[in-house]
Design a protein around this motif. Structure first.
Motif, PDB file in Angstrom:
ATOM      1  N   THR A 224       0.826  -1.234   0.000  1.00 49.85           N
ATOM      2  CA  THR A 224       0.000   0.000   0.000  1.00 49.85           C
ATOM      3  C   THR A 224       0.845   1.261   0.000  1.00 49.85           C
ATOM      4  OG1 THR A 224       0.004   0.058   2.391  1.00 49.85           O
ATOM      5  CG2 THR A 224      -1.802  -1.166   1.323  1.00 49.85           C
TER       6      THR A 224
ATOM      7  N   ASP B 284      -5.457  -2.992   6.229  1.00 48.52           N
ATOM      8  CA  ASP B 284      -6.550  -2.234   5.609  1.00 48.52           C
ATOM      9  C   ASP B 284      -7.720  -3.148   5.307  1.00 48.52           C
ATOM     10  OD1 ASP B 284      -3.790  -0.876   4.353  1.00 48.52           O
ATOM     11  OD2 ASP B 284      -5.310   0.493   5.112  1.00 48.52           O
TER      12      ASP B 284
ATOM     13  N   HIS C 225      -8.828   9.851   7.070  1.00 44.14           N
ATOM     14  CA  HIS C 225      -7.468  10.320   7.316  1.00 44.14           C
ATOM     15  C   HIS C 225      -7.599  11.725   7.856  1.00 44.14           C
ATOM     16  CE1 HIS C 225      -7.367   7.460   3.906  1.00 44.14           C
ATOM     17  NE2 HIS C 225      -6.191   7.096   4.342  1.00 44.14           N
TER      18      HIS C 225
ATOM     19  N   ASP D 179       0.305   8.154   8.355  1.00 45.49           N
ATOM     20  CA  ASP D 179       0.112   7.342   7.180  1.00 45.49           C
ATOM     21  C   ASP D 179       1.502   6.875   6.710  1.00 45.49           C
ATOM     22  OD1 ASP D 179      -2.412   7.646   4.581  1.00 45.49           O
ATOM     23  OD2 ASP D 179      -0.969   6.061   4.981  1.00 45.49           O
TER      24      ASP D 179
HETATM   25  C1  GLC Z   1      -1.881   4.006   2.508  1.00 48.49           C
HETATM   26  C2  GLC Z   1      -3.170   4.741   2.735  1.00 48.49           C
HETATM   27  C3  GLC Z   1      -3.826   4.446   4.055  1.00 48.49           C
HETATM   28  C4  GLC Z   1      -3.525   3.017   4.462  1.00 48.49           C
HETATM   29  C5  GLC Z   1      -2.033   2.947   4.727  1.00 48.49           C
HETATM   30  C6  GLC Z   1      -1.601   1.555   5.194  1.00 48.49           C
HETATM   31  O1  GLC Z   1      -0.945   4.869   1.923  1.00 48.49           O
HETATM   32  O2  GLC Z   1      -3.148   6.157   2.586  1.00 48.49           O
HETATM   33  O3  GLC Z   1      -5.224   4.702   3.911  1.00 48.49           O
HETATM   34  O4  GLC Z   1      -4.261   2.680   5.619  1.00 48.49           O
HETATM   35  O5  GLC Z   1      -1.270   3.315   3.593  1.00 48.49           O
HETATM   36  O6  GLC Z   1      -1.781   0.636   4.179  1.00 48.49           O
END
Ligand code: GLC
Length: 714
Positions: free
Chosen positions: A39, A89, A187, A265
């Protein structure tokens, strides 16, 4: 563990051990070659073996065996036996994928969010994930931004209802419940309003708009006891949220009373340097620690620089101690000290909940001559890239990327179906902009003997979610050509749109006899759509965001202020708030959605503090519809929106059935959010009732302070 025990544990920790708890890393640091879900950037910051042994939480491991392995080895090395906390997530399902959150918001029924969240928590905790970075409650008025799919749309009130529902569904009755998962609301704040709809771009909002429209969703989640908050990547005005002490410490913690864990983040602390808001890692660490950030996700500014900051007294060690205490307390509340594998002995129960939820989300945007529902015996064709495509689960769907295709769902209910010209649409990320071209003759030959055509179109699910902003929101050229050519052949055209955002459907609306906004519905997608298309259930979805006529209208949303020169449709003059080349109104407004019934409000009146609405379904089909209550108020000296949604009520009506609905007025409906302070101003209020934001039935009331004081709170 009791507070005294946690404090004792805290006191026995070295500074390095404490700084480890303030750091979150991905599985690469624990001997795995990749995360289960990637992510963020793959820039890995170097971490010593000793520090890795003290890291407090792990990001995006989603498999039981891996969690067990990492936890077991970690506990052998950790001097205090402090368990690791696994976070991921889990946005709209874990193994079973539910519709994207924007689709679930279309149901206008928060109970679906709560049930889906609880179901996902069962599956995630059975595999060791004990925190989810959900709900995302960033208010969104700009469909160019790819992450609108993750949120609850443009309305502050609807956003609060869903925010509460998700937190309740994830955390259940108590965090110590083995199948409860801690909710991290994100966020914070206003990530959904990037300039130009461009991902990660700056946010420029007045303090008033922040408090009235963008803050309520986060506040509702926190009031529902969300365990964590994630700071946003973006700047608000001149400062990145991640290091913004006024936002995080003063507003979130001191004004709102949030005493849970605050996480950055992905790599966002380090990115303060890229923002040019921090000189170096030490400066970045100092800013976020002073802002009371607790966990640094996937960067190591705190880990690398906090010792020096403490030595030079630039940072008070108590700030570090309080952060570590909050993290230890969260682990304790989750029961991890007693059982680091809590919940993993369970097997998540399965049900057809994903189908039930998926059926409640699609929005019937057009249904000329009630062409839908179809008769199962009618021979039809399904054409277009989403006819057989199984990539219909949407972004942020953990590891599962496929669900039931439309064709597979339809052929379960009918054997009178053929498909053609059904090559799936590639992704813009791969440079694929359209489906392969086709000849009119090929289409004509394939549709011989067919009167009704389902045209399954949309956007590739990888072109939605994070890092997926777009400037053009129309369907691709050849997808639109499919619709136009089918119409030219005299077919009945039912357009089904698979997307993670409101697309610009203006170019195809006239050539479509019916339009069904399918979103991305997850595991049960094809089954849900088939049951709606054949009328086993009626569509009930409502637009959670306005569907623009074109990109030039954006941001277009219903609760806008009317300006000092509002347009008068009956009196064309130059000097009014209007476009020369497009209407002010969206193609489909917030709250709009048809059903197979034919519902109307027969009477609307107020008696005392109760609204009485008589609704009748003149149609031939049972359906669920949503009565929406909007209020127009005056609160000088502030310019006010034309109206604001204040209540929703879902009702089920059989064919020909009438129903009287009573809705009690409450204080909450008449308050404005004045920079975070709820205020009532006596005066005249006009209350509208209807089935979308253009509701016309209205009553006018005058409320004095005394009458207001007699209303129930909520
Ligand atoms: C990502 C997202 C966030 C997510 C995090 C962990 O960049 O912005 O919403 O929870 O990284 O995966």
């Amino acid at each position: 563990m009791k507070e005294m025990e946690l404090r004792g544990l805290l006191d026995s920790m070295t500074l390095r051990e404490k700084l480890g708890q303030l750091t979150q890393l991905t599985p690469e640091y624990f001997g795995f070659n990749e995360s289960d879900v990637v992510t963020g950037t793959d820039a890995l910051h170097p971490v010593s073996e000793e520090d890795a042994a003290n890291v407090g939480t792990v990001l995006n491991i989603c498999e039981k065996e891996k969690v067990m392995k990492i936890q077991r080895e970690y506990l052998k090395r950790n001097r205090h036996g402090i368990p690791l906390l696994f976070m991921a997530d889990v946005i709209h399902g874990f193994r079973t994928i539910f519709p994207i959150p924007l689709a679930i918001a279309s149901s206008f029924d928060p109970s679906f969010a709560e049930k889906a969240a609880s179901y996902a928590a069962n599956e995630a905790t059975a595999e060791g994930v004990k925190v989810t970075f959900s709900p995302m409650v960033d208010l969104t008025r700009d469909p160019r931004w790819g992450r609108v799919m993750e949120g609850n749309g443009e309305d502050p009130y609807l956003n609060t209802l869903f925010a509460k529902a998700y937190v309740k569904g994830y955390q259940k009755d108590n965090l110590s419940n083995p199948s409860s998962i801690a909710s991290c609301v994100k966020h914070f704040a206003a990530y959904g309003a990037p300039l130009g709809g461009r991902e990660y771009n700056g946010v420029e909002l007045s303090d008033w708009t922040l408090h009235e429209s963008y803050f309520p969703g986060y506040k509702a989640a926190i009031d529902a006891k969300a365990s964590m908050v994630m700071a946003a990547f973006n700047t608000i005005g001149e400062k990145p949220a991640t290091g913004n002490k006024s936002l995080l410490k003063n507003t979130l913690r001191e004004k709102w009373g949030f005493d849970g864990v605050l996480i950055s983040d992905y790599n966002a602390v380090n990115e303060l340097i890229v923002h040019k808001a921090a000189r170096n890692k030490k400066d970045a660490a100092k800013q976020v620690i002073k802002a009371t950030l607790d966990i640094e996700m996937m960067s190591t500014c705190i880990l690398d620089e906090a010792e020096e900051l403490i030595r030079t007294r630039e940072i008070d060690i108590n700030l570090i101690n309080e952060s570590v205490y909050r993290i230890l307390k969260l682990k304790s509340d989750l029961g991890l000290f007693e059982n680091p594998y809590i919940g993993m002995e369970n097997t998540a129960p399965s049900s057809d909940l994903s189908l039930e939820v998926a059926k409640a989300c699609p929005i019937l945007l057009k249904n000329e001559d009630s062409i839908l529902p179809l008769n199962r015996s009618e021979k039809i064709a399904i054409i277009g890239p989403f006819a057989k495509d199984t990539h219909v689960v949407g972004g942020w769907s953990m590891k599962e990327k496929e669900g039931k295709s439309l064709y597979d769902g339809m052929r379960k209910l009918s054997d009178s179906i053929k498909t053609c010209i059904d090559t799936p649409l590639g992704s813009l990320l791969e440079g694929i902009k359209d489906i392969p071209d086709f000849s009119d003759k090929e289409l004509e030959d394939n549709l011989q003997g067919i009167d009704t055509v389902l045209v399954a179109v949309g956007e590739n699910q990888n072109d939605t979610g994070e890092g997926a902003s777009k400037t053009s929101l129309t369907l691709s050229y050849n997808q639109m050509k499919l619709i136009k050519e089918a119409k030219k052949l005299g077919k009945k055209v039912i357009t089904i749109v698979f997307s993670g955002r409101p697309m610009v459907l203006s170019p195809i609306v006239d050539d479509s006899d019916a339009i069904l906004q399918a979103w991305f519905l997850g595991t049960s997608s094809g089954d849900a759509l088939a049951e709606l298309i054949y009328g086993i259930s009626s569509p009930r979805g409502k637009c959670p965001m306005s569907f623009p006529v074109n990109e030039g209208q954006i941001p277009v949303f219903y609760n806008h202020c009317i300006t000092g020169r509002p347009e008068d449709k009956n009196n064309f003059t130059r000097y009014v708030s209007r476009y020369l080349d497009a209407p002010n109104e969206p193609l489909f407004p917030f709250g709009f959605g048809l059903t197979y019934g034919n519902n109307s409000i027969k009477s609307f009146k107020i008696e005392g503090n109760i609204l009485h609405i008589l609704v009748k379904n003149k149609g031939k089909h049972r359906c669920t519809d949503t009565i929406q209550i909007y209020i127009e108020e005056h609160n000088e000296p502030y310019a006010r929106p034309s109206r604001l949604l204040k209540k929703i009520r879902n009702i089920e009506l059989g064919d020909g059935e009438s129903r009287s609905v009573a809705i009690t007025l409450t204080k909450e409906m008449f308050l404005i959010n004045e920079y975070g302070n709820k205020r009532f101003q006596p005066g005249i209020f006009r209350i509208y009732a209807g089935f979308d934001s253009n509701a016309e039935h209205s009553v006018e009331i005058e409320l004095t302070n005394e009458e207001f004081s007699k209303l129930e709170e909520v």
